[in-house]
Design a protein around this motif. Structure first.
Motif, PDB file in Angstrom:
ATOM      1  N   VAL A 202      -1.961  11.501   7.155  1.00  0.00           N
ATOM      2  CA  VAL A 202      -1.557  10.235   6.753  1.00  0.00           C
ATOM      3  C   VAL A 202      -2.517   9.773   5.583  1.00  0.00           C
ATOM      4  CG1 VAL A 202      -0.740   7.874   7.215  1.00  0.00           C
ATOM      5  CG2 VAL A 202      -0.627   9.770   9.036  1.00  0.00           C
ATOM      6  N   THR A 203      -1.916   9.461   4.555  1.00  0.00           N
ATOM      7  CA  THR A 203      -2.850   9.037   3.306  1.00  0.00           C
ATOM      8  C   THR A 203      -2.174   7.690   2.916  1.00  0.00           C
ATOM      9  OG1 THR A 203      -3.075  11.201   2.623  1.00  0.00           O
ATOM     10  CG2 THR A 203      -3.556   9.431   0.992  1.00  0.00           C
ATOM     11  N   ALA A 204      -3.090   6.664   2.801  1.00  0.00           N
ATOM     12  CA  ALA A 204      -2.997   5.281   2.345  1.00  0.00           C
ATOM     13  C   ALA A 204      -3.800   5.109   0.998  1.00  0.00           C
ATOM     14  CB  ALA A 204      -3.078   4.108   3.247  1.00  0.00           C
ATOM     15  N   TRP A 205      -2.987   4.903   0.010  1.00  0.00           N
ATOM     16  CA  TRP A 205      -4.051   4.827  -1.436  1.00  0.00           C
ATOM     17  C   TRP A 205      -4.351   3.436  -1.608  1.00  0.00           C
ATOM     18  CZ3 TRP A 205      -0.265   8.594  -0.757  1.00  0.00           C
ATOM     19  CH2 TRP A 205      -0.593   9.836  -1.373  1.00  0.00           C
ATOM     20  N   VAL A 206      -5.725   3.277  -1.726  1.00  0.00           N
ATOM     21  CA  VAL A 206      -6.134   2.009  -2.230  1.00  0.00           C
ATOM     22  C   VAL A 206      -7.676   2.064  -2.782  1.00  0.00           C
ATOM     23  CG1 VAL A 206      -7.344   1.741  -0.079  1.00  0.00           C
ATOM     24  CG2 VAL A 206      -6.911  -0.199  -1.174  1.00  0.00           C
ATOM     25  N   ASP A 207      -7.779   1.409  -3.842  1.00  0.00           N
ATOM     26  CA  ASP A 207      -9.062   1.296  -4.627  1.00  0.00           C
ATOM     27  C   ASP A 207     -10.128   0.987  -4.103  1.00  0.00           C
ATOM     28  OD1 ASP A 207      -7.869   2.343  -6.805  1.00  0.00           O
ATOM     29  OD2 ASP A 207      -7.354   0.451  -7.984  1.00  0.00           O
TER      30      ASP A 207
ATOM     31  N   ALA B 194      -3.895  -0.093   8.354  1.00  0.00           N
ATOM     32  CA  ALA B 194      -4.641  -1.094   8.718  1.00  0.00           C
ATOM     33  C   ALA B 194      -6.149  -0.958   8.134  1.00  0.00           C
ATOM     34  CB  ALA B 194      -5.002  -1.439  10.404  1.00  0.00           C
ATOM     35  N   LEU B 195      -6.801   0.075   7.965  1.00  0.00           N
ATOM     36  CA  LEU B 195      -7.708   0.223   7.240  1.00  0.00           C
ATOM     37  C   LEU B 195      -7.767   0.000   5.756  1.00  0.00           C
ATOM     38  CD1 LEU B 195     -10.973   1.217   7.315  1.00  0.00           C
ATOM     39  CD2 LEU B 195     -10.393   3.608   7.378  1.00  0.00           C
ATOM     40  N   ALA B 196      -6.681   0.504   5.202  1.00  0.00           N
ATOM     41  CA  ALA B 196      -6.408   0.337   3.602  1.00  0.00           C
ATOM     42  C   ALA B 196      -6.172  -1.026   3.519  1.00  0.00           C
ATOM     43  CB  ALA B 196      -5.397   1.236   3.226  1.00  0.00           C
TER      44      ALA B 196
ATOM     45  N   VAL C  16       0.812  -1.129  -0.105  1.00  0.00           N
ATOM     46  CA  VAL C  16       0.167   0.063  -0.084  1.00  0.00           C
ATOM     47  C   VAL C  16       1.014   1.205  -0.049  1.00  0.00           C
ATOM     48  CG1 VAL C  16      -1.658   1.270   1.393  1.00  0.00           C
ATOM     49  CG2 VAL C  16      -1.834  -1.226   1.258  1.00  0.00           C
ATOM     50  N   PRO C  17       0.846   2.011  -1.005  1.00  0.00           N
ATOM     51  CA  PRO C  17       1.452   3.479  -1.037  1.00  0.00           C
ATOM     52  C   PRO C  17       0.954   4.282   0.261  1.00  0.00           C
ATOM     53  CG  PRO C  17       0.576   2.983  -3.198  1.00  0.00           C
ATOM     54  CD  PRO C  17      -0.156   1.983  -2.076  1.00  0.00           C
ATOM     55  N   VAL C  18       1.935   4.977   0.988  1.00  0.00           N
ATOM     56  CA  VAL C  18       1.556   5.645   2.074  1.00  0.00           C
ATOM     57  C   VAL C  18       2.369   6.824   2.133  1.00  0.00           C
ATOM     58  CG1 VAL C  18       1.634   5.541   4.777  1.00  0.00           C
ATOM     59  CG2 VAL C  18       1.063   3.588   3.504  1.00  0.00           C
TER      60      VAL C  18
END
Length: 370
Positions: free
Chosen positions: A260-265, A360-362, A243-245
């Protein structure tokens, strides 16, 4: 005391120091010789300031987060110790606003800030100095052992010297101005060199202490440092578990903010936020009813496909990871392309936990999509 009032007091105190330092100073031949000798050794220059009444040494450093350093002899009429040395350093970080003065000394800066006394956690420093700031928690994080040692290092070559510090951030410039005053005029080459070295070391220590929590978090989690200091921002970037963070902190008009950004579709049109956020944005009444009384009470959700949204949030694991982010940190959001965790302040001790919660959410969203 109201932080705005304290902040105004800090500004008044800094202005008082600066104005008096410019208007009244030492201009004797000994002072000029000492400053010119230091300029020749360190690649700087000596110039006249304040209508030509004061000699100032100016050193361009451009290292260790310090852009430049200045030194002048000043006189403060009416002060208990009127003859002082004034060091000014431009630091390439947006640091917290603070003032430090000797305990028991009725200094202009201390009285302007209402006598507020922040405990740094170091018993020797707290016994010797009064620390004042409208950003108490951030300041406490700043006084790590190297900074404390550097403060005391200002008096090492001349025991009994009194010390005053004033630190003022400039958000637009992405820098801070550090003013260091010590009592007494220096009359020996060795003492002048020692003061310059001690002032530079204090500047380096402050920059390192500011960067340290983010560097430590980067090392602990295998992230790269994106920025430290440019335009007042701090950022870490990397890929964790696929996951890109990115973690970013920036100071704006309303104070510090960390994201804090975690990229996920995710689902098309997906947006899950705190209920108060949805109310403020005007769509709480149009949220999708999820059928989960806890989630329906705490968060507001919507997506282009309401049925798919209910299925997504029916997952116990996802709901468990969602609440600490979206409900526990109002302003945070789970959306179609990312998890964005938002907290007020510049996170230090809890930065790692914030990254872990967003990740964890991503991952929960990512696993459901497989």
């Amino acid at each position: 005391m109201d932080p705005l009032v304290i902040g105004l007091g800090v500004a008044v105190g800094l202005a008082s120091i600066a104005i008096r330092a410019v208007l009244r100073g030492g201009r004797g031949p000994v002072h000029e010789v000492l400053l010119r000798s230091a300029a020749e050794r360190r690649g700087g220059e000596v110039r006249q300031v304040g209508l030509g009444e004061v000699w100032e040494l100016a050193l361009p450093l451009e290292r260790h987060g310090i852009a430049k350093l200045g030194l002048r002899y000043v006189r403060l009429p009416g002060a208990s110790s009127p003859e002082r040395m004034l060091l000014t350093l431009s630091l390439q970080r947006v640091l917290p606003q603070l003032g430090l003065r000797p305990q028991g000394v009725l200094a202009e800066l201390g009285t302007a800030m209402g006598g507020q006394d922040i405990q740094s956690g170091d018993p020797d420093l707290d016994r010797c100095f009064v620390i004042a700031s409208p950003e108490a928690e951030v300041v406490q994080e700043l006084f790590r052992p190297p900074v404390v040692r550097s403060v005391f290092g200002l008096t090492r070559s001349r025991p009994g010297t009194l010390v005053w510090l004033a630190l003022a951030p400039d958000t637009l410039a992405g820098s801070s101005q550090l003013e260091v005053m010590v009592s007494g005029w220096v009359s020996e080459h060795k003492d002048l060199r020692a003061l310059l070295d001690a002032g530079e070391e204090l500047g380096r220590a402050l920059v390192r202490a500011w960067d340290a929590p983010w560097l430590e978090t980067a090392h602990a989690r295998g992230l790269a440092v994106g920025k430290l200091g440019q335009r007042g921002a701090s950022s870490l970037v990397g890929v964790l578990g696929g996951v890109p963070v990115e973690a970013r902190a920036r100071r704006g008009p309303g104070g510090w903010r960390t994201e804090v950004t975690a990229w996920v579709d995710g689902l098309a049109g997906l947006r899950v936020v705190h209920r108060d956020t949805a109310r403020a944005e005007g769509w709480d009444e149009d949220r999708v009813e999820l059928g989960n009384p806890v989630l329906d009470m705490l968060v507001a959700a919507r997506a282009d496909d309401p049925a798919a949204l209910r299925t997504l949030l029916a997952c116990d694991r996802l709901a468990e990871e969602l609440l600490p982010v979206v409900h526990g940190r109002p302003g945070s959001v789970l959306q179609h392309d990312s998890v964005r965790l938002v907290e007020r302040g510049r996170l230090t001790r809890t930065l790692g936990a914030a990254i872990d919660d967003a990740l964890a959410l991503a991952k929960a969203v990512l696993d459901l999509g497989r």
